[in-house]
Design a protein around this motif. Structure first.
Motif, PDB file in Angstrom:
ATOM      1  N   HIS A  56       2.349 -10.157  -4.180  1.00  0.00           N
ATOM      2  CA  HIS A  56       2.021 -10.026  -2.765  1.00  0.00           C
ATOM      3  C   HIS A  56       2.115  -8.551  -2.407  1.00  0.00           C
ATOM      4  N   ASP A  57       1.097  -8.045  -1.711  1.00  0.00           N
ATOM      5  CA  ASP A  57       1.093  -6.625  -1.356  1.00  0.00           C
ATOM      6  C   ASP A  57       1.453  -6.421   0.105  1.00  0.00           C
ATOM      7  N   ILE A  58       2.284  -5.428   0.346  1.00  0.00           N
ATOM      8  CA  ILE A  58       2.664  -5.069   1.714  1.00  0.00           C
ATOM      9  C   ILE A  58       2.388  -3.583   1.895  1.00  0.00           C
ATOM     10  N   MET A  59       1.719  -3.231   2.986  1.00  0.00           N
ATOM     11  CA  MET A  59       1.482  -1.830   3.304  1.00  0.00           C
ATOM     12  C   MET A  59       2.372  -1.466   4.492  1.00  0.00           C
ATOM     13  N   LEU A  60       3.171  -0.431   4.338  1.00  0.00           N
ATOM     14  CA  LEU A  60       4.120  -0.058   5.394  1.00  0.00           C
ATOM     15  C   LEU A  60       4.059   1.427   5.702  1.00  0.00           C
ATOM     16  N   LYS A  61       4.162   1.731   7.007  1.00  0.00           N
ATOM     17  CA  LYS A  61       4.337   3.118   7.440  1.00  0.00           C
ATOM     18  C   LYS A  61       5.723   3.239   8.070  1.00  0.00           C
ATOM     19  N   ASN A  62       6.216   4.460   8.120  1.00  0.00           N
ATOM     20  CA  ASN A  62       7.466   4.727   8.833  1.00  0.00           C
ATOM     21  C   ASN A  62       7.155   4.702  10.327  1.00  0.00           C
ATOM     22  N   PRO A  63       7.786   3.805  11.101  1.00  0.00           N
ATOM     23  CA  PRO A  63       7.491   3.750  12.544  1.00  0.00           C
ATOM     24  C   PRO A  63       8.006   4.961  13.305  1.00  0.00           C
ATOM     25  N   TYR A  64       8.817   5.795  12.663  1.00  0.00           N
ATOM     26  CA  TYR A  64       9.379   6.960  13.333  1.00  0.00           C
ATOM     27  C   TYR A  64       8.717   8.238  12.838  1.00  0.00           C
ATOM     28  N   MET A  65       9.096   9.345  13.415  1.00  0.00           N
ATOM     29  CA  MET A  65       8.509  10.636  13.052  1.00  0.00           C
ATOM     30  C   MET A  65       8.776  10.992  11.596  1.00  0.00           C
ATOM     31  N   GLY A  66       7.801  11.669  11.003  1.00  0.00           N
ATOM     32  CA  GLY A  66       8.016  12.260   9.691  1.00  0.00           C
ATOM     33  C   GLY A  66       8.137  11.235   8.581  1.00  0.00           C
ATOM     34  N   PHE A  67       9.026  11.533   7.636  1.00  0.00           N
ATOM     35  CA  PHE A  67       9.217  10.576   6.547  1.00  0.00           C
ATOM     36  C   PHE A  67      10.696  10.305   6.350  1.00  0.00           C
ATOM     37  N   ALA A  68      10.995   9.123   5.834  1.00  0.00           N
ATOM     38  CA  ALA A  68      12.387   8.691   5.700  1.00  0.00           C
ATOM     39  C   ALA A  68      12.604   8.111   4.313  1.00  0.00           C
ATOM     40  N   LYS A  69      13.773   8.407   3.771  1.00  0.00           N
ATOM     41  CA  LYS A  69      14.144   7.845   2.473  1.00  0.00           C
ATOM     42  C   LYS A  69      14.353   6.338   2.659  1.00  0.00           C
ATOM     43  N   PHE A  70      13.770   5.536   1.765  1.00  0.00           N
ATOM     44  CA  PHE A  70      13.928   4.089   1.888  1.00  0.00           C
ATOM     45  C   PHE A  70      14.421   3.505   0.564  1.00  0.00           C
ATOM     46  N   ARG A  71      14.900   2.285   0.678  1.00  0.00           N
ATOM     47  CA  ARG A  71      15.109   1.481  -0.534  1.00  0.00           C
ATOM     48  C   ARG A  71      14.614   0.074  -0.214  1.00  0.00           C
ATOM     49  N   ALA A  72      14.219  -0.641  -1.238  1.00  0.00           N
ATOM     50  CA  ALA A  72      13.698  -1.990  -1.068  1.00  0.00           C
ATOM     51  C   ALA A  72      14.310  -2.880  -2.139  1.00  0.00           C
ATOM     52  N   GLY A  73      14.631  -4.112  -1.751  1.00  0.00           N
ATOM     53  CA  GLY A  73      15.236  -5.012  -2.726  1.00  0.00           C
ATOM     54  C   GLY A  73      15.342  -6.415  -2.171  1.00  0.00           C
ATOM     55  N   PHE A  74      16.045  -7.250  -2.913  1.00  0.00           N
ATOM     56  CA  PHE A  74      16.117  -8.675  -2.574  1.00  0.00           C
ATOM     57  C   PHE A  74      17.556  -9.129  -2.361  1.00  0.00           C
ATOM     58  N   VAL A  75      17.685 -10.180  -1.579  1.00  0.00           N
ATOM     59  CA  VAL A  75      18.989 -10.762  -1.262  1.00  0.00           C
ATOM     60  C   VAL A  75      18.922 -12.245  -1.599  1.00  0.00           C
ATOM     61  N   GLY A  76      20.012 -12.778  -2.135  1.00  0.00           N
ATOM     62  CA  GLY A  76      20.052 -14.217  -2.429  1.00  0.00           C
ATOM     63  C   GLY A  76      19.579 -14.501  -3.849  1.00  0.00           C
ATOM     64  N   ASP A  77      19.202 -15.765  -4.093  1.00  0.00           N
ATOM     65  CA  ASP A  77      18.742 -16.179  -5.428  1.00  0.00           C
ATOM     66  C   ASP A  77      17.518 -15.385  -5.867  1.00  0.00           C
ATOM     67  N   ALA A  78      16.792 -14.838  -4.896  1.00  0.00           N
ATOM     68  CA  ALA A  78      15.550 -14.139  -5.206  1.00  0.00           C
ATOM     69  C   ALA A  78      15.774 -12.949  -6.137  1.00  0.00           C
ATOM     70  N   ILE A  79      17.006 -12.425  -6.182  1.00  0.00           N
ATOM     71  CA  ILE A  79      17.226 -11.241  -7.016  1.00  0.00           C
ATOM     72  C   ILE A  79      16.897 -11.499  -8.483  1.00  0.00           C
ATOM     73  N   TYR A  80      16.944 -12.749  -8.910  1.00  0.00           N
ATOM     74  CA  TYR A  80      16.710 -13.035 -10.328  1.00  0.00           C
ATOM     75  C   TYR A  80      15.231 -13.103 -10.686  1.00  0.00           C
ATOM     76  N   ASP A  81      14.405 -13.598  -9.773  1.00  0.00           N
ATOM     77  CA  ASP A  81      13.012 -13.887 -10.102  1.00  0.00           C
ATOM     78  C   ASP A  81      12.009 -12.999  -9.375  1.00  0.00           C
ATOM     79  N   TRP A  82      12.494 -12.138  -8.494  1.00  0.00           N
ATOM     80  CA  TRP A  82      11.597 -11.302  -7.699  1.00  0.00           C
ATOM     81  C   TRP A  82      11.830  -9.837  -8.023  1.00  0.00           C
ATOM     82  N   SER A  83      10.758  -9.048  -7.907  1.00  0.00           N
ATOM     83  CA  SER A  83      10.897  -7.605  -8.084  1.00  0.00           C
ATOM     84  C   SER A  83       9.922  -6.896  -7.150  1.00  0.00           C
ATOM     85  N   VAL A  84      10.173  -5.606  -6.921  1.00  0.00           N
ATOM     86  CA  VAL A  84       9.283  -4.833  -6.047  1.00  0.00           C
ATOM     87  C   VAL A  84       9.113  -3.431  -6.624  1.00  0.00           C
ATOM     88  N   THR A  85       7.909  -2.912  -6.468  1.00  0.00           N
ATOM     89  CA  THR A  85       7.618  -1.532  -6.825  1.00  0.00           C
ATOM     90  C   THR A  85       6.899  -0.894  -5.649  1.00  0.00           C
TER      91      THR A  85
END
Length: 137
Positions: A56-85
């Protein structure tokens, strides 16, 4: 005359080092375990065969000015079977960042949890539900 110049250079150098250290301290919170936010912005449901992959593809912009350091990940059982790049980087205000969310089931059944993208300023949480197809949601 020269010695004074050198000392002045030394002082600026030290203050730069301090700024860097403070910047890293700001990022410490992002090393804590990811938690789901209170507001769910969407639901991602994917079906994949055992050991297969659905994406599944998600396109995201920073809603605030400039750019911000982010991290992305999963919570719950999903950590075993889901991944993101990508799972970390910088979210820009003017240009979308493309997140590829993948469900790669290792066990039959349903794998659910949350997908979270967070910066210091905001957190976006999706519910994720993955199925190997033998079961109805």
């Amino acid at each position: 005359g020269n010695r004074i110049m050198n000392e002045r250079v030394q002082v600026t150098y030290e203050s730069v080092v301090d700024d860097v250290a403070e910047y890293h301290e700001d990022g410490i919170e992002l090393s804590a375990p990811i938690e789901a936010g209170e507001e769910i912005v969407g639901i991602i449901t994917l079906t994949a065969p055992l050991n297969g992959v659905a994406r599944h593809d998600i396109m995201l912009k920073n809603p605030y000015m400039g750019f911000a350091k982010f991290r992305a990940g999963f919570v719950g059982d999903a950590i075993y079977d889901w991944s993101v790049t990508p799972s970390d980087g910088y979210l820009k205000q003017r240009e979308e960042t493309h997140f590829a969310v993948s469900f790669n089931p290792r066990n039959p059944g349903v794998s659910s949890g949350y997908f979270v993208v967070e910066t210091e300023d905001f957190k976006m949480t999706w519910k994720v539900v993955g199925s190997t197809g033998e079961y109805e949601f």
